[in-house]
Design a protein around this motif. Sequence first.
Motif, PDB file in Angstrom:
ATOM      1  N   UNK A  34      -2.805 -13.844 -49.958  1.00 35.39           N
ATOM      2  CA  UNK A  34      -3.147 -13.962 -51.368  1.00 35.39           C
ATOM      3  C   UNK A  34      -4.554 -13.451 -51.611  1.00 35.39           C
ATOM      4  N   UNK A  35      -5.044 -13.643 -52.803  1.00 34.39           N
ATOM      5  CA  UNK A  35      -6.402 -13.207 -53.134  1.00 34.39           C
ATOM      6  C   UNK A  35      -7.423 -14.052 -52.385  1.00 34.39           C
ATOM      7  N   UNK A  78      -0.507 -21.523 -55.427  1.00 29.37           N
ATOM      8  CA  UNK A  78      -0.098 -20.569 -54.387  1.00 29.37           C
ATOM      9  C   UNK A  78       0.660 -19.394 -55.001  1.00 29.37           C
ATOM     10  N   UNK A  79       1.577 -19.711 -55.917  1.00 30.90           N
ATOM     11  CA  UNK A  79       2.351 -18.664 -56.595  1.00 30.90           C
ATOM     12  C   UNK A  79       1.418 -17.676 -57.286  1.00 30.90           C
ATOM     13  N   UNK A  80       0.402 -18.207 -57.957  1.00 31.41           N
ATOM     14  CA  UNK A  80      -0.559 -17.348 -58.655  1.00 31.41           C
ATOM     15  C   UNK A  80      -1.393 -16.544 -57.661  1.00 31.41           C
ATOM     16  N   UNK A  81      -1.801 -17.169 -56.561  1.00 29.51           N
ATOM     17  CA  UNK A  81      -2.694 -16.508 -55.608  1.00 29.51           C
ATOM     18  C   UNK A  81      -2.007 -15.331 -54.913  1.00 29.51           C
ATOM     19  N   UNK A  82      -0.720 -15.447 -54.610  1.00 26.85           N
ATOM     20  CA  UNK A  82      -0.016 -14.343 -53.934  1.00 26.85           C
ATOM     21  C   UNK A  82       0.572 -13.346 -54.932  1.00 26.85           C
ATOM     22  N   UNK A  83       0.448 -13.640 -56.230  1.00 29.59           N
ATOM     23  CA  UNK A  83       0.949 -12.720 -57.247  1.00 29.59           C
ATOM     24  C   UNK A  83       2.459 -12.650 -57.310  1.00 29.59           C
ATOM     25  N   UNK A  84       3.132 -13.767 -57.010  1.00 33.30           N
ATOM     26  CA  UNK A  84       4.596 -13.786 -57.031  1.00 33.30           C
ATOM     27  C   UNK A  84       5.110 -13.714 -58.470  1.00 33.30           C
ATOM     28  N   UNK A  85       6.259 -13.106 -58.623  1.00 35.95           N
ATOM     29  CA  UNK A  85       6.873 -13.032 -59.949  1.00 35.95           C
ATOM     30  C   UNK A  85       7.469 -14.367 -60.369  1.00 35.95           C
ATOM     31  N   UNK A  86       7.819 -15.166 -59.365  1.00 34.39           N
ATOM     32  CA  UNK A  86       8.429 -16.449 -59.684  1.00 34.39           C
ATOM     33  C   UNK A  86       8.258 -17.401 -58.510  1.00 34.39           C
ATOM     34  N   UNK A  87       8.137 -18.684 -58.813  1.00 33.31           N
ATOM     35  CA  UNK A  87       8.093 -19.708 -57.782  1.00 33.31           C
ATOM     36  C   UNK A  87       9.244 -20.676 -57.959  1.00 33.31           C
ATOM     37  N   UNK A  88       9.913 -20.996 -56.852  1.00 35.08           N
ATOM     38  CA  UNK A  88      11.017 -21.947 -56.871  1.00 35.08           C
ATOM     39  C   UNK A  88      10.666 -23.108 -55.967  1.00 35.08           C
ATOM     40  N   UNK A  89      10.826 -24.323 -56.475  1.00 35.15           N
ATOM     41  CA  UNK A  89      10.660 -25.499 -55.635  1.00 35.15           C
ATOM     42  C   UNK A  89      11.979 -26.250 -55.593  1.00 35.15           C
TER      43      UNK A  89
END
Length: 270
Positions: A34-35, A78-89
């Motif tokens: 991630x960033x 974490x989702x924001x830091x890795x630049x994911x398009x979507x996060x699923x929990x």
Amino acid sequence: MTIERPEWQKYQHEVAEMLSKLGFITKVEEEVPGVRAVHDIDVTARITSAGIAQLWVVECKKWKRAVPKERVLAFSAIVADVGADRGLMFAENGFQAGAIRAARNTNLTLTSLVDFRQNTADEVAAMKVRGLQERITALENKFGSIWDLTQEERDKRIAQYIGPSGFLNLPPGHSAVMSPLLARLSQMKEALNFAKFERWPVTYWALDDDSPITVNAWPGLIYVTEETVATCERIYDQMVSPRGQVKDWRELQSQEMTELLTKIRQPKEE
């Protein structure tokens, strides 16, 4: 002695397998930079739609209690830091009310295996359909733009066209030689629209055959449409920038698609 995976790890693999069946390329326990840091992701899921690669990151909670707000907020970071398009929990014992509120109006989805199976398969299909419709429209525009060229350039492009035209008996270089391919593109869009409104079965027209094929469900329709659109894109590219000695558009169709169509067309044994 057989050593079994712990339950939490089995859960990760079960989630990954389900996503794989929806067309994603998945990895379990992948390190994703991630960033600000490198993150250990339970499951990553990648898919390409309309030529755009998407990354979904997944966290699996095989817990005996509901997931609290703090865990959702940490996952969101974490989702924001890795630049994911979507996060699923995923969690089979639910989420606390604060966790649910924290995920609202974000790119996070809080779900369980059962809920995801019921609700997301159609969503993934819809995403793929949107991508296919965009690719078909882009192709129609590309072929249409040929008529904006000078007469000399237009004649050159048409002379290099190697796509289907045989069932209209048109000679190479004829001004209407691309009509069969454009008709197939239009028919594919129509088939996708019929499927969106659950008007099954739908009719699929192969590029080289005037006999339709009946398709009964999303996986089959998406596969044959993706393959046909990809072939049409290669035909256009060959028309604009010829590469090698390609004499027949069937050389640009995948072997898997050719084998599938051959199998479908084989007469059934009595």
